[in-house]
Design an enzyme around this catalytic site. Structure first.
Site, PDB file in Angstrom:
ATOM      1  N   TYR A   1       0.810  -1.227   0.000  1.00 45.56           N
ATOM      2  CA  TYR A   1       0.000   0.000   0.000  1.00 45.56           C
ATOM      3  C   TYR A   1       0.841   1.273   0.000  1.00 45.56           C
ATOM      4  O   TYR A   1       0.641   2.178  -0.809  1.00 45.56           O
ATOM      5  CB  TYR A   1      -0.882  -0.053   1.243  1.00 45.56           C
ATOM      6  CG  TYR A   1      -1.607   1.210   1.633  1.00 45.56           C
ATOM      7  CD1 TYR A   1      -2.818   1.547   1.046  1.00 45.56           C
ATOM      8  CD2 TYR A   1      -1.110   2.046   2.640  1.00 45.56           C
ATOM      9  CE1 TYR A   1      -3.510   2.689   1.434  1.00 45.56           C
ATOM     10  CE2 TYR A   1      -1.796   3.185   3.026  1.00 45.56           C
ATOM     11  CZ  TYR A   1      -2.993   3.506   2.430  1.00 45.56           C
ATOM     12  OH  TYR A   1      -3.667   4.626   2.824  1.00 45.56           O
TER      13      TYR A   1
ATOM     14  N   LYS B   1       1.051   5.393  -2.091  1.00 45.15           N
ATOM     15  CA  LYS B   1       0.808   6.717  -1.522  1.00 45.15           C
ATOM     16  C   LYS B   1       2.056   7.604  -1.623  1.00 45.15           C
ATOM     17  O   LYS B   1       1.965   8.804  -1.816  1.00 45.15           O
ATOM     18  CB  LYS B   1       0.344   6.574  -0.065  1.00 45.15           C
ATOM     19  CG  LYS B   1      -0.981   5.817   0.090  1.00 45.15           C
ATOM     20  CD  LYS B   1      -2.166   6.556  -0.532  1.00 45.15           C
ATOM     21  CE  LYS B   1      -3.503   5.964  -0.124  1.00 45.15           C
ATOM     22  NZ  LYS B   1      -4.658   6.697  -0.698  1.00 45.15           N
TER      23      LYS B   1
HETATM   24  N1  LIG Z   1      -8.998   4.213   6.449  1.00 50.86           N
HETATM   25  C1  LIG Z   1      -7.801   4.581   6.790  1.00 50.86           C
HETATM   26  O1  LIG Z   1      -7.323   4.212   7.866  1.00 50.86           O
HETATM   27  C2  LIG Z   1      -6.999   5.442   5.905  1.00 50.86           C
HETATM   28  C3  LIG Z   1      -7.381   5.732   4.603  1.00 50.86           C
HETATM   29  N2  LIG Z   1      -6.596   6.533   3.827  1.00 50.86           N
HETATM   30  C4  LIG Z   1      -6.978   6.858   2.471  1.00 50.86           C
HETATM   31  O2  LIG Z   1      -8.045   7.806   2.551  1.00 50.86           O
HETATM   32  C5  LIG Z   1      -8.963   7.580   1.505  1.00 50.86           C
HETATM   33  C6  LIG Z   1     -10.342   7.335   2.091  1.00 50.86           C
HETATM   34  O3  LIG Z   1     -10.274   6.202   2.900  1.00 50.86           O
HETATM   35  P1  LIG Z   1     -11.563   5.643   3.663  1.00 50.86           P
HETATM   36  O4  LIG Z   1     -12.310   6.756   4.261  1.00 50.86           O
HETATM   37  O5  LIG Z   1     -11.064   4.532   4.507  1.00 50.86           O
HETATM   38  O6  LIG Z   1     -12.410   5.102   2.443  1.00 50.86           O
HETATM   39  P2  LIG Z   1     -13.244   3.772   2.308  1.00 50.86           P
HETATM   40  O7  LIG Z   1     -12.342   2.676   1.938  1.00 50.86           O
HETATM   41  O8  LIG Z   1     -14.127   3.610   3.465  1.00 50.86           O
HETATM   42  O9  LIG Z   1     -14.123   4.153   1.047  1.00 50.86           O
HETATM   43  C7  LIG Z   1     -13.512   4.137  -0.197  1.00 50.86           C
HETATM   44  C8  LIG Z   1     -14.332   4.914  -1.187  1.00 50.86           C
HETATM   45  O10 LIG Z   1     -13.669   4.836  -2.447  1.00 50.86           O
HETATM   46  C9  LIG Z   1     -14.470   4.161  -3.372  1.00 50.86           C
HETATM   47  N3  LIG Z   1     -13.614   3.309  -4.160  1.00 50.86           N
HETATM   48  C10 LIG Z   1     -12.832   2.315  -3.726  1.00 50.86           C
HETATM   49  N4  LIG Z   1     -12.226   1.722  -4.750  1.00 50.86           N
HETATM   50  C11 LIG Z   1     -12.638   2.364  -5.866  1.00 50.86           C
HETATM   51  C12 LIG Z   1     -12.393   2.199  -7.237  1.00 50.86           C
HETATM   52  N5  LIG Z   1     -11.589   1.240  -7.688  1.00 50.86           N
HETATM   53  N6  LIG Z   1     -13.003   3.027  -8.107  1.00 50.86           N
HETATM   54  C13 LIG Z   1     -13.844   3.980  -7.672  1.00 50.86           C
HETATM   55  N7  LIG Z   1     -14.110   4.184  -6.391  1.00 50.86           N
HETATM   56  C14 LIG Z   1     -13.524   3.375  -5.494  1.00 50.86           C
HETATM   57  C15 LIG Z   1     -15.479   3.402  -2.546  1.00 50.86           C
HETATM   58  O11 LIG Z   1     -16.696   3.201  -3.220  1.00 50.86           O
HETATM   59  P3  LIG Z   1     -16.941   1.901  -4.170  1.00 50.86           P
HETATM   60  O12 LIG Z   1     -16.383   0.736  -3.451  1.00 50.86           O
HETATM   61  O13 LIG Z   1     -18.402   1.847  -4.406  1.00 50.86           O
HETATM   62  O14 LIG Z   1     -16.213   2.173  -5.423  1.00 50.86           O
HETATM   63  C16 LIG Z   1     -15.690   4.347  -1.396  1.00 50.86           C
HETATM   64  O15 LIG Z   1     -16.567   5.372  -1.756  1.00 50.86           O
HETATM   65  C17 LIG Z   1      -8.395   6.424   0.699  1.00 50.86           C
HETATM   66  O16 LIG Z   1      -7.628   6.935  -0.354  1.00 50.86           O
HETATM   67  C18 LIG Z   1      -7.513   5.714   1.676  1.00 50.86           C
HETATM   68  O17 LIG Z   1      -6.472   5.026   1.023  1.00 50.86           O
HETATM   69  C19 LIG Z   1      -5.467   7.097   4.301  1.00 50.86           C
HETATM   70  C20 LIG Z   1      -5.061   6.869   5.571  1.00 50.86           C
HETATM   71  C21 LIG Z   1      -5.770   6.020   6.466  1.00 50.86           C
HETATM   72  C1  LIG Z   2       7.447  12.084  14.615  1.00 53.98           C
HETATM   73  C2  LIG Z   2       6.738  10.937  14.228  1.00 53.98           C
HETATM   74  C3  LIG Z   2       6.292   9.994  15.279  1.00 53.98           C
HETATM   75  C4  LIG Z   2       5.858   8.730  14.649  1.00 53.98           C
HETATM   76  C5  LIG Z   2       4.939   7.892  15.477  1.00 53.98           C
HETATM   77  C6  LIG Z   2       4.469   6.757  14.648  1.00 53.98           C
HETATM   78  C7  LIG Z   2       3.209   6.072  15.127  1.00 53.98           C
HETATM   79  C8  LIG Z   2       2.771   5.014  14.154  1.00 53.98           C
HETATM   80  C9  LIG Z   2       1.628   5.461  13.349  1.00 53.98           C
HETATM   81  C10 LIG Z   2       1.226   4.520  12.283  1.00 53.98           C
HETATM   82  C11 LIG Z   2      -0.073   4.958  11.731  1.00 53.98           C
HETATM   83  C12 LIG Z   2      -0.499   4.147  10.602  1.00 53.98           C
HETATM   84  C13 LIG Z   2      -1.753   4.717  10.021  1.00 53.98           C
HETATM   85  C14 LIG Z   2      -2.115   3.985   8.796  1.00 53.98           C
HETATM   86  C15 LIG Z   2      -3.169   4.688   8.018  1.00 53.98           C
HETATM   87  C16 LIG Z   2      -3.364   4.060   6.695  1.00 53.98           C
HETATM   88  O1  LIG Z   2      -3.056   4.634   5.710  1.00 53.98           O
HETATM   89  C17 LIG Z   2      -3.867   2.695   6.647  1.00 53.98           C
HETATM   90  N1  LIG Z   2      -4.934   2.501   7.544  1.00 53.98           N
HETATM   91  C18 LIG Z   2      -4.202   2.293   5.257  1.00 53.98           C
HETATM   92  O2  LIG Z   2      -5.458   2.671   4.864  1.00 53.98           O
END
Ligand SMILES: NC(=O)C1=CN([C@@H]2O[C@H](COP(=O)(O)OP(=O)(O)OC[C@H]3O[C@@H](n4cnc5c(N)ncnc54)[C@H](OP(=O)(O)O)[C@@H]3O)[C@@H](O)[C@H]2O)C=CC1
Ligand SMILES: CCCCCCCCCCCCCCCC(=O)[C@@H](N)CO
Length: 798
Positions: free
Chosen positions: A206, A210
């Site tokens: 993953y 990013k």
């Molecule tokens: N959840 C987390 O802990 C973290 C998430 N992120 C990033 O933040 C963003 C939002 O995450 P999150 O709130 O968890 O989202 P979700 O995974 O809960 O929702 C994803 C959304 O994207 C759509 N989606 C997924 N795949 C596709 C595709 N191939 N084509 C079109 N639409 C798609 C889904 O709808 P549908 O399936 O109907 O297409 C849905 O609306 C993402 O980019 C994620 O990588 C970053 C850090 C942490």
């Molecule tokens: C100065 C810096 C201090 C660092 C402390 C580090 C603590 C660890 C944090 C790890 C967090 C991971 C979040 C993942 C979110 C994400 O993208 C996934 N859930 C994929 O969707």
């Protein structure tokens, strides 16, 4: 002045210092807060807008007066989100909203989406495009399937955003669309993750996707300067953990060490994350971090990227290495410690999990709980933590077995909305992981049809069409009746069976009625069963899921548990439950394997094949068989999540989580962590096996438990009233279970595949009760010991 002179500070230096402070404060943006991204009356296109952060962002921007275009694959969820967005509009009469269904991983999807958006928007392109759509498949890098997962993550996360940014920039930067340098800039916003600022183990597939977005964003941030008459701002948002449907999905493949490392990262709701992101965008930030920790991480990696604030970001950036010095030491220590306590990481666990991802998207989905507006709640309701999936070819049921099973249940395919294209060409579902083998694809497709979890999780890596128009009707998992066979479990190996005379009246009636119902149901399905039996005979020696056990093996004389030696280890009971060929690798699994088992493992969805290649899942299975029922089920079990029907804990193991939550998710979301008090049920000694009722807290006793509970005579804890009658059936817990089973059996729609599940499960309950009754009666006549009562005093536990 006087003070300065007395301190001996020359005036120019004092003025300089003051100037610096003012400059610093100014640089920190404390003066003149301008909104750098006004949205009122502007059109915002958001990908990934049907769930999670994207959906929240859409709602919040609508509340600020923006016109919104939602993009995602699943039309049903897009419509729900659209309704929520409309409801949030600042000015419903003037604002406009729509959605476009698209898969961002499709090659050059974006030009079509942008064209449709422009057409909808009266010939004007959207002013702001926010690429939120993303996915995550955490795996160890050496896990099977990690590379395929990495490609998939790259396709969705990187290319999905890269394509969109290119399509929209070709519009915005077109000379025909010049607005002049003074115009309000357009905004292209990428959504990365704090993992693109600081990487941790387990996100190999993953994290690079990013990081790649950062590289692209830096490039574009410079490139847009080629077009002064077409002002465009580039941004990258860096969320940390978001409690979203996506998080729930990714946790299914997440290595335990990853869960461990990130558990201190405070999870945020999609609403909070969206709000902070929008605030950062309004402040005009290029890299938008959403928390204090996120900002530290951001400042730690600035390199040649544009700063939000040169002074501040630089000062913080100098300081961050000091933190990392310690953080890395601690984290690497944790990682090393993990292997020390858990052994060599399993390499095979992931294979099944990833290869199933694309499959999940191909079955139609249903969404219970659609009235919920919070996506967090929705995720909990609509998507269970259940982690059961069709197995890989080498493990569990073979593809051919599953395909055979499908053939036996041909009608189910029709009842359960397998998309026509998939029926016609099941192999197609594996296109994007390059799985060629027809039989595996067909088999996995077959398994998907049978697997309601998959159905509800279908959303995953979907082919949009497959998900569309599904509404929230048939197959809704939360509405699916299933019989809780906890009682059967207990009776099977750990408790006593009551003679019919001792049953309380209502229970007796219910049991009779249940038997009638079941007899009726059995007649109805005799044909398909016979068919199924034939199939199963061919595969009898292979791993069979418990459902088939219930249907065939247990109904054959000579295969009944009671005919087998009475002392059964957990491992033996696991096999009896239908799980063959287990890799007993971890220390915990090895230990539990030898302990006396307390129950058969009954799956909530008997036809599902569990991924038992993962070592912690074997631990979970054994714990489920060897442990004690929790006093009060954890929230997940209570909601019907997890592979097995009851909430079982093993004192001091699995980080305090129950066996269900340990399965695949390593207990991360077990609500027992909230109470830290996953206690067993000492208040129900009658239904607790003798070996554990009194000695649960004493591991040495548990290891030494000499005989099967059913063979043990009663002990003092039963107050000497160890009369077979009423021992169990008067127990309120048992009555409640039977009652619930009755209600559910009554409510079941006989025409569906779900009935078969219920039929099998309920028959098992009836079988176990009858068998125990017979045995108790037989033993009483022979003057033998009475089951379910204890040899040893159990003052200690009860
Ligand atoms: N959840 C987390 O802990 C973290 C998430 N992120 C990033 O933040 C963003 C939002 O995450 P999150 O709130 O968890 O989202 P979700 O995974 O809960 O929702 C994803 C959304 O994207 C759509 N989606 C997924 N795949 C596709 C595709 N191939 N084509 C079109 N639409 C798609 C889904 O709808 P549908 O399936 O109907 O297409 C849905 O609306 C993402 O980019 C994620 O990588 C970053 C850090 C942490
Ligand atoms: C100065 C810096 C201090 C660092 C402390 C580090 C603590 C660890 C944090 C790890 C967090 C991971 C979040 C993942 C979110 C994400 O993208 C996934 N859930 C994929 O969707």
């Amino acid at each position: 002045m006087d003070t300065l002179q007395r301190l001996g500070i020359p005036l120019p230096i004092a003025t300089g210092a003051l100037g610096l402070v003012v400059a610093l404060i100014a640089a920190m943006g404390l003066f003149g807060r301008k909104n750098h991204m006004p949205v009122e009356g502007r059109t915002v296109l958001i990908t990934g807008a049907s769930e999670g952060m994207g959906r929240s962002a859409a709602i919040q921007l609508a509340a600020k007066g923006a016109h919104i275009i939602l993009v995602a694959r699943n039309v049903g969820r897009l419509e729900e989100a659209l309704a929520d967005v409309k409801a949030a509009a600042a000015s419903p009469s003037t604002q406009r909203f729509t959605y476009i269904s698209a898969d961002v991983s499709e090659h050059e999807y974006a030009s079509r989406v942008v064209a449709e958006a422009i057409a909808w928007n009266g010939g004007r392109s959207p002013d702001i495009v926010w690429c939120v759509a993303g996915m995550s498949t955490p795996l160890l890098w050496t896990d099977d399937g990690a590379l395929a997962a990495a490609r998939r993550n790259m396709d969705v996360n990187y290319f999905g955003s890269a394509d969109m940014s290119r399509a929209i920039l070709r519009e915005w930067l077109d000379p025909a669309n010049s607005t002049g340098p003074g115009a309000e800039p357009k905004h292209i916003i990428f959504t990365a993750s704090v993992l693109a600022l600081f990487a941790i183990v387990g996100y190999g597939p993953y994290t690079p996707s990013k990081w790649a977005l950062r590289g692209l964003a830096d490039t574009l941030a410079m490139e847009v300067n080629l077009y002064p008459d077409n002002p465009v701002k580039v941004h990258v948002v860096y969320p940390a953990t978001i409690v979203s449907p996506g998080l729930e999905r990714e946790n299914k493949t997440k290595p335990a060490i990853t869960l461990e490392l990130e558990k201190d990262d405070p999870p945020e709701t999609p609403d909070t994350v969206a709000r902070r992101a929008i605030a950062g965008l309004e402040r005009g930030e290029y890299f938008v971090a959403l928390s204090f920790l996120g900002n530290l991480m951001r400042c730690g990696v600035m390199g040649g990227s544009p700063r939000n604030n040169w002074v501040w970001d630089t000062l913080v950036g100098w300081f961050v290495p000091v933190i990392y010095f310690f953080v890395l030491r601690i984290m690497n220590g944790q990682v090393r410690g993990w292997t020390k306590t858990h052994g060599h990481p399993s390499k095979s666990a992931a294979k099944a999990t990833y290869h199933q991802e694309p499959l999940r998207g191909t079955v139609s989905i249903s969404r219970p709980g659609t009235s919920m507006t919070s996506s967090v709640i929705r995720s909990q309701r609509g998507r269970s933590n259940k982690v059961t999936k069709p197995g890989p070819p080498q493990r569990g049921r073979t593809p051919r077995q599953v395909a055979a099973h499908l053939a036996a249940h041909d009608d189910h395919a029709h009842n359960h909305g397998l998309p026509d294209d998939l029926k016609a060409d099941p192999g197609s579902v594996f296109d994007d992981v390059r799985m060629g083998a027809d039989d595996y694809a067909a088999a996995a497709a077959a398994a998907a049809v049978m697997d309601t979890d998959l159905t509800e999780d279908a959303h995953g890596e979907a082919e949009a069409e497959a998900d569309m128009d599904d509404g929230s009707g048939a197959g809704a998992p939360s509405g699916m009746p299933h019989v809780d066979l906890t009682a059967a479990n207990i009776l099977a190996n750990g408790g006593a069976g009551p003679p019919a005379t001792a049953m309380s009246q209502p229970v007796q009636e219910q049991l009779q009625e249940m038997q009638q119902n079941l007899a009726h149901a059995h007649q109805q399905h005799q044909h398909s069963h016979q068919h199924q039996h034939q199939q199963q005979h061919q595969h009898q020696h292979q791993h069979q899921p418990p459902a088939q056990m219930g249907a065939s093996q247990q109904m054959q004389p000579g295969h009944q548990p009671m005919d087998q030696p009475m002392v059964k280890t957990t491992e033996e009971l696991a096999r009896d439950s239908g799980y063959g060929e287990l890799n007993v690798e971890s220390a915990l699994a090895k230990r539990l394997a030898r302990e006396p088992g307390q129950r058969l493992a009954q799956q909530r969805r008997p036809e599902q094949v569990l991924n038992l290649a993962r070592r912690s899942n074997v631990e979970a299975l054994f714990a489920h068989i060897a442990g004690e029922p929790a006093r009060v089920p954890c929230k997940n079990c209570h909601k019907g999540h997890g592979p097995w029907t009851s909430c079982i804990v093993v004192d001091g193991q699995m980080c305090g989580s129950c066996a269900n939550c340990w399965f695949n998710a390593s207990g991360a979301r077990c609500s027992f962590h909230e109470t830290r008090n996953p206690q067993a049920v000492p208040q129900h000694p009658a239904i607790l096996p003798a070996t554990t009722a009194g000695l649960a807290s004493d591991p040495t006793y548990r290891f030494a438990a000499p005989t099967h509970p059913l063979l043990q005579s009663h002990g003092s804890a039963m107050g000497g009233v160890a009369h077979s009658g009423g021992l169990l059936i008067n127990n309120p817990l048992l009555q409640q279970m039977v009652n619930r089973a009755m209600v559910e059996v009554r409510a079941a729609d006989k025409a569906t595949r779900q009935l078969i599940q219920i039929e099998i499960a309920a028959k098992q309950l009836a079988l176990h009760i009858v068998e125990c009754e017979e045995m108790v009666n037989g033993q009483e006549q022979a003057g033998g010991p009475v089951p379910g009562q204890q040899v040893m005093g159990d003052d200690s536990g009860a």
